[in-house]
Design a protein around this motif. Structure first.
Motif, PDB file in Angstrom:
ATOM      1  N   SER A   1       0.729  -1.272   0.066  1.00 49.96           N
ATOM      2  CA  SER A   1      -0.035  -0.052  -0.137  1.00 49.96           C
ATOM      3  C   SER A   1       0.835   1.135   0.020  1.00 49.96           C
ATOM      4  O   SER A   1       0.606   2.311  -0.753  1.00 49.96           O
ATOM      5  CB  SER A   1      -1.046   0.049   1.104  1.00 49.96           C
ATOM      6  OG  SER A   1      -1.722  -1.084   1.049  1.00 49.96           O
ATOM      7  N   VAL A   2       1.848   1.271   0.535  1.00 52.23           N
ATOM      8  CA  VAL A   2       2.752   2.293   0.962  1.00 52.23           C
ATOM      9  C   VAL A   2       3.259   2.664  -0.306  1.00 52.23           C
ATOM     10  O   VAL A   2       3.457   3.696  -1.010  1.00 52.23           O
ATOM     11  CB  VAL A   2       3.877   2.279   1.848  1.00 52.23           C
ATOM     12  CG1 VAL A   2       4.852   3.153   1.731  1.00 52.23           C
ATOM     13  CG2 VAL A   2       3.357   2.177   3.160  1.00 52.23           C
ATOM     14  N   LEU A   3       3.963   1.742  -0.859  1.00 48.10           N
ATOM     15  CA  LEU A   3       4.467   1.860  -2.446  1.00 48.10           C
ATOM     16  C   LEU A   3       3.433   2.455  -3.517  1.00 48.10           C
ATOM     17  O   LEU A   3       3.860   2.998  -4.126  1.00 48.10           O
ATOM     18  CB  LEU A   3       4.965   0.357  -2.927  1.00 48.10           C
ATOM     19  CG  LEU A   3       6.463  -0.037  -2.214  1.00 48.10           C
ATOM     20  CD1 LEU A   3       6.723  -1.459  -2.448  1.00 48.10           C
ATOM     21  CD2 LEU A   3       7.461   0.966  -2.357  1.00 48.10           C
ATOM     22  N   ALA A   4       2.230   1.856  -3.356  1.00 48.01           N
ATOM     23  CA  ALA A   4       1.442   2.366  -4.239  1.00 48.01           C
ATOM     24  C   ALA A   4       0.742   3.872  -4.094  1.00 48.01           C
ATOM     25  O   ALA A   4       0.221   4.326  -5.106  1.00 48.01           O
ATOM     26  CB  ALA A   4      -0.111   1.479  -4.212  1.00 48.01           C
ATOM     27  N   ILE A   5       0.841   4.201  -2.972  1.00 50.66           N
ATOM     28  CA  ILE A   5       0.113   5.380  -2.935  1.00 50.66           C
ATOM     29  C   ILE A   5       1.186   6.826  -2.699  1.00 50.66           C
ATOM     30  O   ILE A   5       0.865   7.730  -3.059  1.00 50.66           O
ATOM     31  CB  ILE A   5      -0.744   5.714  -1.761  1.00 50.66           C
ATOM     32  CG1 ILE A   5       0.231   5.527  -0.220  1.00 50.66           C
ATOM     33  CG2 ILE A   5      -1.808   4.606  -1.557  1.00 50.66           C
ATOM     34  CD1 ILE A   5      -0.936   5.587   1.111  1.00 50.66           C
ATOM     35  N   TRP A   6       2.414   6.521  -2.499  1.00 50.02           N
ATOM     36  CA  TRP A   6       3.473   7.633  -2.309  1.00 50.02           C
ATOM     37  C   TRP A   6       3.443   8.603  -3.497  1.00 50.02           C
ATOM     38  O   TRP A   6       3.541   9.615  -3.334  1.00 50.02           O
ATOM     39  CB  TRP A   6       4.844   7.117  -1.732  1.00 50.02           C
ATOM     40  CG  TRP A   6       5.776   6.478  -2.755  1.00 50.02           C
ATOM     41  CD1 TRP A   6       5.624   4.984  -2.931  1.00 50.02           C
ATOM     42  CD2 TRP A   6       6.726   7.060  -3.733  1.00 50.02           C
ATOM     43  NE1 TRP A   6       6.793   4.968  -3.718  1.00 50.02           N
ATOM     44  CE2 TRP A   6       7.156   6.078  -4.475  1.00 50.02           C
ATOM     45  CE3 TRP A   6       6.931   8.140  -4.053  1.00 50.02           C
ATOM     46  CZ2 TRP A   6       8.009   6.046  -5.346  1.00 50.02           C
ATOM     47  CZ3 TRP A   6       7.766   8.514  -5.032  1.00 50.02           C
ATOM     48  CH2 TRP A   6       8.470   7.771  -5.608  1.00 50.02           C
ATOM     49  N   PRO A   7       3.634   7.942  -4.748  1.00 49.63           N
ATOM     50  CA  PRO A   7       3.722   8.838  -5.993  1.00 49.63           C
ATOM     51  C   PRO A   7       2.591   9.934  -5.853  1.00 49.63           C
ATOM     52  O   PRO A   7       3.086  11.267  -6.250  1.00 49.63           O
ATOM     53  CB  PRO A   7       3.608   7.893  -7.115  1.00 49.63           C
ATOM     54  CG  PRO A   7       3.973   6.392  -6.609  1.00 49.63           C
ATOM     55  CD  PRO A   7       3.462   6.681  -5.218  1.00 49.63           C
ATOM     56  N   MET A   8       1.473   9.504  -5.573  1.00 54.18           N
ATOM     57  CA  MET A   8       0.302  10.619  -5.882  1.00 54.18           C
ATOM     58  C   MET A   8       0.333  11.701  -4.481  1.00 54.18           C
ATOM     59  O   MET A   8       0.154  12.834  -4.814  1.00 54.18           O
ATOM     60  CB  MET A   8      -0.987   9.789  -5.799  1.00 54.18           C
ATOM     61  CG  MET A   8      -1.500   9.465  -7.120  1.00 54.18           C
ATOM     62  SD  MET A   8      -1.571  10.707  -8.408  1.00 54.18           S
ATOM     63  CE  MET A   8      -0.521  10.450  -9.583  1.00 54.18           C
TER      64      MET A   8
ATOM     65  N   PHE B   1       0.949  15.416  -4.770  1.00 54.97           N
ATOM     66  CA  PHE B   1      -0.207  16.333  -4.389  1.00 54.97           C
ATOM     67  C   PHE B   1       0.477  17.322  -3.450  1.00 54.97           C
ATOM     68  O   PHE B   1       0.226  18.592  -3.777  1.00 54.97           O
ATOM     69  CB  PHE B   1      -0.981  15.432  -3.489  1.00 54.97           C
ATOM     70  CG  PHE B   1      -1.855  16.504  -2.672  1.00 54.97           C
ATOM     71  CD1 PHE B   1      -2.898  17.172  -2.827  1.00 54.97           C
ATOM     72  CD2 PHE B   1      -1.691  16.424  -1.106  1.00 54.97           C
ATOM     73  CE1 PHE B   1      -3.585  18.308  -2.255  1.00 54.97           C
ATOM     74  CE2 PHE B   1      -2.277  17.160  -0.248  1.00 54.97           C
ATOM     75  CZ  PHE B   1      -3.536  18.003  -0.935  1.00 54.97           C
ATOM     76  N   ILE B   2       1.567  16.924  -2.861  1.00 51.05           N
ATOM     77  CA  ILE B   2       2.223  18.102  -1.863  1.00 51.05           C
ATOM     78  C   ILE B   2       3.031  19.105  -2.734  1.00 51.05           C
ATOM     79  O   ILE B   2       2.693  20.121  -2.299  1.00 51.05           O
ATOM     80  CB  ILE B   2       3.267  17.218  -1.117  1.00 51.05           C
ATOM     81  CG1 ILE B   2       2.261  16.427   0.194  1.00 51.05           C
ATOM     82  CG2 ILE B   2       4.192  18.260  -0.457  1.00 51.05           C
ATOM     83  CD1 ILE B   2       3.488  15.502   0.987  1.00 51.05           C
ATOM     84  N   PHE B   3       3.453  18.692  -3.736  1.00 44.98           N
ATOM     85  CA  PHE B   3       4.143  19.847  -4.637  1.00 44.98           C
ATOM     86  C   PHE B   3       3.151  20.323  -5.455  1.00 44.98           C
ATOM     87  O   PHE B   3       3.419  21.776  -5.742  1.00 44.98           O
ATOM     88  CB  PHE B   3       5.058  18.968  -5.582  1.00 44.98           C
ATOM     89  CG  PHE B   3       6.403  18.759  -4.963  1.00 44.98           C
ATOM     90  CD1 PHE B   3       7.310  19.602  -4.622  1.00 44.98           C
ATOM     91  CD2 PHE B   3       6.756  17.549  -4.631  1.00 44.98           C
ATOM     92  CE1 PHE B   3       8.472  19.226  -3.776  1.00 44.98           C
ATOM     93  CE2 PHE B   3       8.019  17.171  -3.898  1.00 44.98           C
ATOM     94  CZ  PHE B   3       8.903  18.374  -3.662  1.00 44.98           C
ATOM     95  N   LEU B   4       2.345  19.984  -5.835  1.00 43.54           N
ATOM     96  CA  LEU B   4       1.056  20.629  -6.794  1.00 43.54           C
ATOM     97  C   LEU B   4      -0.035  21.011  -6.057  1.00 43.54           C
ATOM     98  O   LEU B   4      -1.044  21.457  -6.481  1.00 43.54           O
ATOM     99  CB  LEU B   4       0.509  19.953  -7.965  1.00 43.54           C
ATOM    100  CG  LEU B   4       2.154  19.546  -8.904  1.00 43.54           C
ATOM    101  CD1 LEU B   4       1.312  18.756  -9.902  1.00 43.54           C
ATOM    102  CD2 LEU B   4       2.518  20.687  -9.381  1.00 43.54           C
ATOM    103  N   GLN B   5       0.043  21.097  -4.742  1.00 42.16           N
ATOM    104  CA  GLN B   5      -0.990  21.510  -3.784  1.00 42.16           C
ATOM    105  C   GLN B   5      -1.902  22.640  -4.299  1.00 42.16           C
ATOM    106  O   GLN B   5      -3.112  22.537  -4.211  1.00 42.16           O
ATOM    107  CB  GLN B   5      -0.553  21.637  -2.225  1.00 42.16           C
ATOM    108  CG  GLN B   5      -1.261  21.327  -1.196  1.00 42.16           C
ATOM    109  CD  GLN B   5      -1.954  22.161  -0.701  1.00 42.16           C
ATOM    110  OE1 GLN B   5      -2.913  22.695  -0.356  1.00 42.16           O
ATOM    111  NE2 GLN B   5      -1.027  23.125  -0.061  1.00 42.16           N
ATOM    112  N   LYS B   6      -1.048  23.771  -4.372  1.00 43.81           N
ATOM    113  CA  LYS B   6      -1.832  24.885  -4.965  1.00 43.81           C
ATOM    114  C   LYS B   6      -2.862  24.587  -6.188  1.00 43.81           C
ATOM    115  O   LYS B   6      -3.718  25.334  -6.190  1.00 43.81           O
ATOM    116  CB  LYS B   6      -0.831  26.061  -5.237  1.00 43.81           C
ATOM    117  CG  LYS B   6      -1.041  27.468  -4.649  1.00 43.81           C
ATOM    118  CD  LYS B   6      -0.011  28.356  -5.108  1.00 43.81           C
ATOM    119  CE  LYS B   6      -0.639  29.314  -6.121  1.00 43.81           C
ATOM    120  NZ  LYS B   6       0.149  29.574  -7.502  1.00 43.81           N
TER     121      LYS B   6
END
Lengths: 319, 280
Positions: free
Chosen positions: B252-259, B263-268
Motif C-alpha cells: 500500500s505504501v508503495l502504491a500511494i506515495w507517488p500521488m 499532491f504535496i508539490f502541486l497542492q496549490k
C-alpha cells in the motif's frame, strides 16, 4: 506586446472596412471547419465509448444473455426478475442508508472544518494537506489499512475501545454493523475534497457582513446561521449534488473492505446497487440483468438530481 | 483593544488549533499506522495489545512484495496508463474546449448538450458495452484497454471550456488579422494562457487514473497487466491467501506515495482545480 499591437494597426483599419459577402462566408466556413475538426476526436471517442453504450445498455436491459455474445429480446423479463430479487431490495436499502448518512454527515463535518480553517490562522496549508491526504489515496490501500484497524481480534480500534471498557463490535463481518463501518471510512475520505470547495465558498463572503453583525452584537453561532450558512448554500448545493451521485454509485470501498461473499457473511447483506451491477455483469455473466440494474441506477440519479434542482430555489441563495 | 478581548482571542485561536490538530490526527493516523505496520514482523502485526513501534525494522517487507507478485509490472502499467491518459486527455479536451468556447458554429449547443449528457450518466451505464467493445477489438488484458476510453472526457472538455471562455477576445482577433488559423491561435496563444486550467485537469486525470479500480478489474484479469489499484485488490482477494499485513501495508505504501508526492508539490494547483470545478 506594445510593439506588436502598433504593428497591427494598419491591418486593423483594413479589417474595419466593409467586407464582401464572399470573403465573410469563406471566413465563416473556415471557422466551422476548424471547430468540427477540433471537436471531432473527443466527439467520436465519447460517441463510441460513452454515448452509444448508454443506448446499448438500455437495449441490453431488455435482452437475455445467450452465451457466445448472443442476446435475445426478452422484453421486461429482467425488470420482473429484478423486482422479485431480494438482493435488489437489500442493495437499494443499503445504497439509500449509505447516501442518507454519508452525504449529510460528510457535508456537516467539512463545513465545520472549513469554517475553522477560514480564520486567519497559521499553518493553513499544512492542515489542508493533512485533511486532503485520504482524497489522493487509492481506495485499495485505504481499505486495507482500515480492514486492519477494524479487525475484531487484533485491530487497533477495538483495542482502544477496550481500554475505556467498551467491547467493540465485529466491524466488517457483522452484517448489522458493516455498512456503518464503511460509511465511517467514506466520510473520512471525502472530507478533504468537500472542505476545499467550502473554503473557496467561505472566502467569497465579504468580511464586512461579519463586522456589521458584530456591531449589532451577534455572537459566533448566530453569525454562522445568519450569514455563513445562507451565503454558503451555492457550495453546499454543488457538493450535495456531486456527493449524492457519487454515493449512489459506491462500489470500491464495499468491494475492498468486505471481501467476497464466500469469505464474509456481511458482504451479501451489505451490497449496494453498484456492487449488484458488478457481480451480475462481470462475475456471474448476467449481462441483461446487470444492464437493468444500471438503468435503475440511472433513473434513480436522474430523479434525485431533478428533485434537487427543483428544490434549490427554496434554499440556495445566489446574491 | 482591551487586554480582556485580546486574551480572549488567543484562547479562541488556541481552541481552533486544538480542534484542527485533533481532526488532522484522525485523518493521518491510518497512514502512520500503515507505514509502521509495513515495517513490523508478521507476529508483531497481530499482537494483542498492539505494538506501536516495531522492535526491529523489517525493511525486507518492501522487497518481499516484489518477489511475491509482479509488483514491478503493476507499477509500470499504472505509470504508462496514467501518463498516456494525462497527455491524451489534456490535449484532446483542450482542442474541443477551445472550439466550444471560442468559435461559433452550427450545432454548437446541441453537441455541447451531448457532452453534458455523458457528464450526468453514472459510470455503470457505460461499462458493459465498453467491455464488449474491448472484447471485440481483442484489447482485453492489454494496456490499450486501460488507456483508450480514458482519452475522451466530457468533464475535461467542460472544465477547460470554462477556462477558455474567461480569456479576452482581443488576443485572438489580433492573431486572426495576422493570418493565424484557429489551430494556430489555440496552440500558440490560448494554450499557454490556459496553463492553470490544463494543470488542474492533468492533476485530476492523474489522480483518477492512478486510483481507478472498477475498469481495470473488468478488463485486465491477468496479474502482469494489472495496475496497482487492481493489483492491491487482487492481493486481498480470494486469489491469493495473503493475510500478511506487514507485506500488504508495504504494498500500500508503495502504491500511494507517488500521488502523495505529486499532491504535496502541486497542492496549490490542486486546490485551484477543485475550486474551479466547484464554483460554477
Amino acid at each position: 506586446m506594445n510593439a506588436m499591437s502598433s504593428q497591427l494597426q494598419p491591418e486593423m483599419h483594413a479589417a474595419v472596412q466593409p467586407k464582401t459577402k464572399k470573403s465573410l462566408n469563406r471566413m465563416k466556413r473556415s471557422d466551422w471547419f476548424w471547430a468540427y475538426l477540433m471537436i471531432a476526436p473527443t466527439l467520436i471517442g465519447l460517441s463510441v465509448f460513452y454515448l452509444w453504450p448508454i443506448v446499448q445498455t438500455i437495449y441490453l436491459s431488455f435482452t437475455k444473455w445467450g452465451g457466445f455474445g448472443k442476446y435475445k429480446w426478452a422484453g421486461l423479463h429482467n425488470y420482473e426478475l429484478l423486482l422479485k430479487d431480494p438482493y435488489l431490495w437489500i442493495a437499494l436499502k443499503n445504497t439509500l442508508i449509505y447516501t442518507v448518512i454519508a452525504v449529510p454527515v460528510g457535508i456537516a463535518i467539512s463545513i465545520f472544518i472549513a469554517v475553522l480553517l477560514n480564520q486567519k490562522i497559521k499553518g493553513i496549508t499544512i492542515y489542508r494537506t493533512l485533511y486532503f491526504l485520504p482524497v489522493v489515496t487509492m481506495a485499495a490501500a485505504v481499505a486495507m489499512v482500515w480492514r486492519w484497524l477494524y479487525n475484531a481480534d487484533y485491530g487497533l480500534i477495538n483495542y482502544l475501545l477496550g481500554l475505556i471498557g467498551i467491547e467493540g463490535p465485529r466491524w466488517i463481518s457483522d452484517p448489522a454493523i458493516a455498512l456503518y463501518a464503511v460509511i465511517i471510512v467514506a466520510v473520512w475520505s471525502s472530507i478533504g475534497y468537500n472542505m476545499v470547495i467550502f473554503l473557496a465558498g467561505l472566502q467569497g463572503i465579504p468580511r464586512s457582513y461579519y463586522e456589521a453583525a458584530e456591531i449589532d452584537g451577534a455572537g459566533p453561532v448566530r453569525m454562522f446561521f445568519k450569514i455563513t450558512l445562507p451565503l454558503l448554500t451555492p457550495s453546499i448545493f454543488f457538493v450535495s449534488i456531486t456527493s449524492l451521485i457519487g454515493a449512489f454509485q459506491v462500489f470500491d470501498l464495499i468491494y475492498l473492505m468486505l471481501g467476497s461473499k464466500m469469505g464474509n457473511p456481511a458482504t451479501e447483506q451489505t451490497q449496494t446497487m453498484a456492487y449488484l451491477f458488478f457481480t451480475n455483469g462481470f462475475e456471474s455473466g448476467n449481462g441483461g440483468y446487470a444492464a437493468a440494474v444500471a438503468v435503475v441506477l440511472l433513473v434513480m440519479i436522474l430523479i434525485v438530481t431533478a428533485i434537487q434542482m427543483k428544490l434549490q430555489k427554496k434554499w440556495v441563495h445566489y446574491d | 483593544m482591551s487586554v480582556y478581548t485580546s486574551r480572549n482571542k488567543t484562547t479562541k485561536k488556541l481552541l481552533v488549533h486544538l480542534l484542527l490538530i485533533a481532526g488532522a490526527l484522525v485523518m493521518i493516523a491510518p497512514f502512520i499506522w500503515m507505514v509502521l505496520t509495513s515495517l513490523k514482523s508478521l507476529g508483531e502485526s497481530t499482537q494483542v495489545p498492539p505494538v506501536i513501534l516495531p522492535t526491529k525494522y523489517q525493511w525486507e517487507n518492501y522487497t518481499h512484495i516484489f518477489e511475491m507478485l509482479p509488483f514491478l509490472d503493476f507499477y509500470w502499467n499504472t505509470v504508462i496508463t496514467t501518463a498516456a491518459k494525462v497527455v491524451g486527455q489534456v490535449f484532446l479536451c483542450s482542442l474541443a474546449a477551445y472550439a466550444f468556447a471560442r468559435i461559433e458554429f452550427p450545432g454548437r449547443n446541441a453537441l455541447f448538450i451531448l457532452f453534458l449528457t455523458v457528464l450526468m450518466v453514472p459510470g455503470q451505464v457505460f461499462l458493459l458495452p465498453q467491455f464488449m467493445i474491448m472484447k471485440e477489438l481483442g484489447w482485453l488484458n492489454t494496456l490499450t484497454a486501460l488507456i483508450v476510453p480514458g482519452l475522451f472526457s466530457a468533464f475535461g472538455t467542460f472544465l477547460l471550456r470554462q477556462f477558455f471562455m474567461s480569456l479576452p477576445k482581443e488576443l485572438e482577433e489580433a492573431a486572426k488579422l495576422d493570418g493565424c488559423n484557429h489551430f494556430q491561435i489555440y496552440w500558440r496563444i490560448m494554450l499557454p494562457l490556459a496553463k492553470p486550467g490544463l494543470i488542474a485537469l492533468a492533476i485530476f486525470v492523474a489522480l483518477w487514473s492512478w486510483n481507478d479500480l472498477m475498469w481495470p478489474l473488468i478488463v485486465n484479469s491477468t496479474p502482469d497487466k494489472m495496475p496497482l489499484s487492481a493489483g492491491l485488490a487482487y492481493l486481498t482477494g480470494e486469489h491469493t491467501n495473503l493475510t500478511n499485513y506487514p507485506i500488504l501495508m508495504a504494498g500500500s505504501v508503495l502504491a500511494i506515495w507517488p500521488m502523495i508526492i505529486v499532491f504535496i508539490f502541486l497542492q496549490k494547483h490542486f486546490v485551484e482545480g477543485i475550486t474551479l470545478t466547484g464554483s460554477k
